[in-house]
Design a protein around this motif. Sequence first.
Motif, PDB file in Angstrom:
ATOM      1  N   ILE A 125       0.830  -1.204   0.000  1.00  0.00           N
ATOM      2  CA  ILE A 125       0.000   0.000   0.000  1.00  0.00           C
ATOM      3  C   ILE A 125       0.868   1.260   0.000  1.00  0.00           C
ATOM      4  O   ILE A 125       0.598   2.225  -0.729  1.00  0.00           O
ATOM      5  CB  ILE A 125      -0.984  -0.035   1.199  1.00  0.00           C
ATOM      6  N   ASP A 126       1.929   1.237   0.804  1.00  0.00           N
ATOM      7  CA  ASP A 126       2.833   2.389   0.862  1.00  0.00           C
ATOM      8  C   ASP A 126       3.451   2.671  -0.512  1.00  0.00           C
ATOM      9  O   ASP A 126       3.505   3.817  -0.962  1.00  0.00           O
ATOM     10  CB  ASP A 126       3.954   2.154   1.893  1.00  0.00           C
ATOM     11  N   ALA A 127       3.898   1.584  -1.152  1.00  0.00           N
ATOM     12  CA  ALA A 127       4.529   1.747  -2.470  1.00  0.00           C
ATOM     13  C   ALA A 127       3.506   2.277  -3.484  1.00  0.00           C
ATOM     14  O   ALA A 127       3.812   3.191  -4.269  1.00  0.00           O
ATOM     15  CB  ALA A 127       5.100   0.409  -2.935  1.00  0.00           C
ATOM     16  N   ASP A 128       2.310   1.707  -3.442  1.00  0.00           N
ATOM     17  CA  ASP A 128       1.249   2.141  -4.372  1.00  0.00           C
ATOM     18  C   ASP A 128       0.904   3.613  -4.143  1.00  0.00           C
ATOM     19  O   ASP A 128       0.670   4.371  -5.082  1.00  0.00           O
ATOM     20  CB  ASP A 128      -0.018   1.290  -4.190  1.00  0.00           C
ATOM     21  N   TRP A 129       0.887   3.995  -2.880  1.00  0.00           N
ATOM     22  CA  TRP A 129       0.512   5.377  -2.544  1.00  0.00           C
ATOM     23  C   TRP A 129       1.567   6.364  -3.046  1.00  0.00           C
ATOM     24  O   TRP A 129       1.249   7.402  -3.632  1.00  0.00           O
ATOM     25  CB  TRP A 129       0.303   5.485  -1.032  1.00  0.00           C
ATOM     26  N   VAL A 130       2.811   6.011  -2.858  1.00  0.00           N
ATOM     27  CA  VAL A 130       3.910   6.874  -3.343  1.00  0.00           C
ATOM     28  C   VAL A 130       3.812   7.006  -4.866  1.00  0.00           C
ATOM     29  O   VAL A 130       3.891   8.101  -5.424  1.00  0.00           O
ATOM     30  CB  VAL A 130       5.293   6.306  -2.922  1.00  0.00           C
ATOM     31  N   ALA A 131       3.612   5.870  -5.511  1.00  0.00           N
ATOM     32  CA  ALA A 131       3.536   5.877  -6.977  1.00  0.00           C
ATOM     33  C   ALA A 131       2.356   6.730  -7.445  1.00  0.00           C
ATOM     34  O   ALA A 131       2.474   7.514  -8.396  1.00  0.00           O
ATOM     35  CB  ALA A 131       3.399   4.441  -7.497  1.00  0.00           C
ATOM     36  N   LEU A 132       1.241   6.594  -6.737  1.00  0.00           N
ATOM     37  CA  LEU A 132       0.041   7.346  -7.121  1.00  0.00           C
ATOM     38  C   LEU A 132       0.255   8.846  -6.922  1.00  0.00           C
ATOM     39  O   LEU A 132      -0.123   9.660  -7.767  1.00  0.00           O
ATOM     40  CB  LEU A 132      -1.161   6.855  -6.304  1.00  0.00           C
ATOM     41  N   GLN A 133       0.928   9.197  -5.811  1.00  0.00           N
ATOM     42  CA  GLN A 133       1.212  10.620  -5.560  1.00  0.00           C
ATOM     43  C   GLN A 133       2.120  11.189  -6.646  1.00  0.00           C
ATOM     44  O   GLN A 133       1.915  12.297  -7.118  1.00  0.00           O
ATOM     45  CB  GLN A 133       1.868  10.790  -4.193  1.00  0.00           C
ATOM     46  N   ASP A 134       3.121  10.367  -7.034  1.00  0.00           N
ATOM     47  CA  ASP A 134       4.034  10.808  -8.091  1.00  0.00           C
ATOM     48  C   ASP A 134       3.280  11.037  -9.394  1.00  0.00           C
ATOM     49  O   ASP A 134       3.473  12.041 -10.081  1.00  0.00           O
ATOM     50  CB  ASP A 134       5.133   9.754  -8.329  1.00  0.00           C
ATOM     51  N   LYS A 135       2.399  10.086  -9.719  1.00  0.00           N
ATOM     52  CA  LYS A 135       1.605  10.210 -10.954  1.00  0.00           C
ATOM     53  C   LYS A 135       0.733  11.454 -10.871  1.00  0.00           C
ATOM     54  O   LYS A 135       0.601  12.206 -11.832  1.00  0.00           O
ATOM     55  CB  LYS A 135       0.690   8.996 -11.168  1.00  0.00           C
ATOM     56  N   GLY A 136       0.124  11.642  -9.682  1.00  0.00           N
ATOM     57  CA  GLY A 136      -0.759  12.784  -9.481  1.00  0.00           C
ATOM     58  C   GLY A 136       0.002  14.087  -9.658  1.00  0.00           C
ATOM     59  O   GLY A 136      -0.448  15.002 -10.351  1.00  0.00           O
ATOM     60  N   ALA A 137       1.202  14.154  -9.043  1.00  0.00           N
ATOM     61  CA  ALA A 137       2.013  15.367  -9.118  1.00  0.00           C
ATOM     62  C   ALA A 137       2.447  15.654 -10.553  1.00  0.00           C
ATOM     63  O   ALA A 137       2.457  16.788 -11.006  1.00  0.00           O
ATOM     64  CB  ALA A 137       3.244  15.224  -8.219  1.00  0.00           C
ATOM     65  N   ALA A 138       2.740  14.561 -11.267  1.00  0.00           N
ATOM     66  CA  ALA A 138       3.220  14.724 -12.642  1.00  0.00           C
ATOM     67  C   ALA A 138       2.070  14.809 -13.637  1.00  0.00           C
ATOM     68  O   ALA A 138       2.291  15.073 -14.816  1.00  0.00           O
ATOM     69  CB  ALA A 138       4.125  13.543 -13.006  1.00  0.00           C
ATOM     70  N   GLY A 139       0.846  14.577 -13.162  1.00  0.00           N
ATOM     71  CA  GLY A 139      -0.310  14.533 -14.067  1.00  0.00           C
ATOM     72  C   GLY A 139      -0.154  13.420 -15.088  1.00  0.00           C
ATOM     73  O   GLY A 139      -0.570  13.536 -16.231  1.00  0.00           O
ATOM     74  N   ALA A 140       0.470  12.323 -14.653  1.00  0.00           N
ATOM     75  CA  ALA A 140       0.789  11.242 -15.585  1.00  0.00           C
ATOM     76  C   ALA A 140      -0.293  10.169 -15.593  1.00  0.00           C
ATOM     77  O   ALA A 140      -1.186  10.154 -14.751  1.00  0.00           O
ATOM     78  CB  ALA A 140       2.129  10.621 -15.201  1.00  0.00           C
ATOM     79  N   ALA A 141      -0.145   9.272 -16.540  1.00  0.00           N
ATOM     80  CA  ALA A 141      -1.081   8.156 -16.628  1.00  0.00           C
ATOM     81  C   ALA A 141      -0.863   7.222 -15.445  1.00  0.00           C
ATOM     82  O   ALA A 141       0.186   7.228 -14.811  1.00  0.00           O
ATOM     83  CB  ALA A 141      -0.883   7.412 -17.941  1.00  0.00           C
TER      84      ALA A 141
END
Lengths: 320, 391
Positions: free
Chosen positions: A302-318
Amino acid sequence: MLRDITIDYEKITAKNTPKECMISSGHRACQGCGEILAMGMVTKAAGKDIIVANATGCMEIVTSPFPQTAWKLPWLHVAFENAGAVGSGIEAAIKVLHRQGKIKKKPHVICFAGDGATADIGLQSLSGAMERGHDMLYICYDNGAYMNTGTQRSGATPFGASTTTSPAGSSVPGKMQHRKDITRIMAAHNIPYVAQASPSHHLDLMRKIQKAMSISGPKFINILSPCHRGWRSKSDDAIALSRLAVNTCYWPLFEMENGKTRLTHTPKEKLPLKDFLRPQGRFAHLFRPENEWIIEQSQTQIDADWVALQDKGAAGAALE
Amino acid sequence: MLKKRVGIEVSLAVAEAVKQARAQVISAYPITPQTHIVEELSTYVANGELDAEFIPVESEHSAMSAAVGAAAAGARVYTATSSQGLALMHEILFIASAQRLPIVMTVANRSLSGPISIWNDHSDIMAERDIGWVQLFVEDGQEATELTIAAFKIAEDHRVLLPVAVNMDGFILTHMIEPVIFPAQATVDKFLPPYKPALKLDPAKPVTMGPVGVPEVYLEAKKQCEQALLDSKAVVAEVLAEAGKTFERKYNLIETNGKKKAKTLFVTMGSLGESVWSAVEGLNEDGEDVGQVRIRLWRPFPVQEFKKACKGAKRLIVIDRAMSPGSVCGPVAQELKTIFYKDKDAPEIVNVIAGLGGRDVPVADFKEMYRLAKKGKLAKTYTLWGVDSNA
């Protein structure tokens, strides 16, 4: 399949929350059902110009025992694994009938299905419908098991959960596979709108419905749906539990519009996963010392998924 | 009246008929030997010759599911399938009839796996006898064309409101190039007016379709569906008569060929009927007392009409193109043994199961069947033609 027009709408707030629910009271859902609660929110936000295709499951059964019906919307139930295809047929009919002047308005199609009907048996039908680009909104009610038939494991059942077909036994401590992430599978279809919502954050949920309704093409929203019978929790904790799911980042709230990921809620304080697991009987065995590795592994994931999701969110990425 | 007579592959003729019927939604998944029909229809849509939505679904299960959704929303709906595809649709076929949705489907009859075989027999539809659909069998391209149009009229009649399957033998009929006379579009439009649904999914007048049938209502619901199917016989006869008049031909539920009041009758369904017809003609020329009965309407089974056609016959040689493993004979013979049970003048029923998986059955074989039957040398149960040693 990107949207060509944006339909303007007044964003739902605490002040203008729609009142009219298109599922009437008297339905036969369990007391404290999180799923019917979320479904009511969906119909409030979606309005009246809707045709519903409902997969077999709890929501189909509790709302339609002939000669009674809880539906104030035109509603069709065909089978378990085909809501995507049924919705495709309705949408195609609307298109041609409208083009030929046989109907004046073009109602929206909404498909409702549980996680089993979506991520398992109905995945092909859903994937086909999304790939073909039908203008419809598909909503998955994810309660993490086949609750209607008595809490058998589904592909969406979380890691370690005890169900009636993945029971926590002395040699196998519950479901030993991770949850199938149907939201990401749908994102991989490159459809114009994919989101995750929770009934604990009702304005967020209703806004996502509103936004989805304003976009043409296929849309998918996965809604967490607490089921106290299957989760072995108290019957009055649907909202509390779904809030914990969000705040532990077990069920992050986000949307992906035209390939751009946006977090719609960031917990003020990210709570440990244990807080979400502890009130649920299906995870009780995980708190025994010999099974704690399951919680640890889930937390790491969950921690890894959350970090990845935040990164995607910050970058506006897919999302992928 | 403007008509055109063309040499055309029967699959393409069926597609033309669907176009003339102005189908609005077509959902289909490719399977041999149905493909030419749906390829042609998708071309019509792509070229703007047919104003319809073509849904290229990802499976036959979804083809039928989308057809149900589209029909429930009030569109005229067509699909076509075969064999494994029909088997994959199985679950939804019952739901389409129970929801009283007038879907028209061509079944390009093909054997079922295994072993996998793309060739013709009736195993696919015989496994779907009890789906509650009106089921027609056609014999040639002209009939395939006209009964495809008529199928919509039968299905959409408010006295019927049931799906209709038009069965035609895969390859043997679907891929044959035959001369077909097409009616003028205006003739079809007059014969088949736009579909007016009795009920449809409409936000202005919401209805709940496909509710739960609790034990207190399930039985009544099933009875209503069966009654609708039984009652459809009269409408099928009426529409076939009107089709005959419109298209200048004659269509009955049951057809007869050969010597009148013959002692021995062949019973056939589908394209083998033409070979049997040739055999019967030859046998009649040789002075043999034999005729032929062809079943056009298989569901609901036209019991009275069939018995009338067999009046005076002492022996029926029933040709089945499917097995019913573990039972006493093939499915058509089972049906006929049932309807004649305890009748005083019931004919002897001998059953030949022939032409499975595309095995050729030439005209001479039917003559041989007749000779064996006459000598009492065909098995009392059934003969699997070409395999059983007594044949």
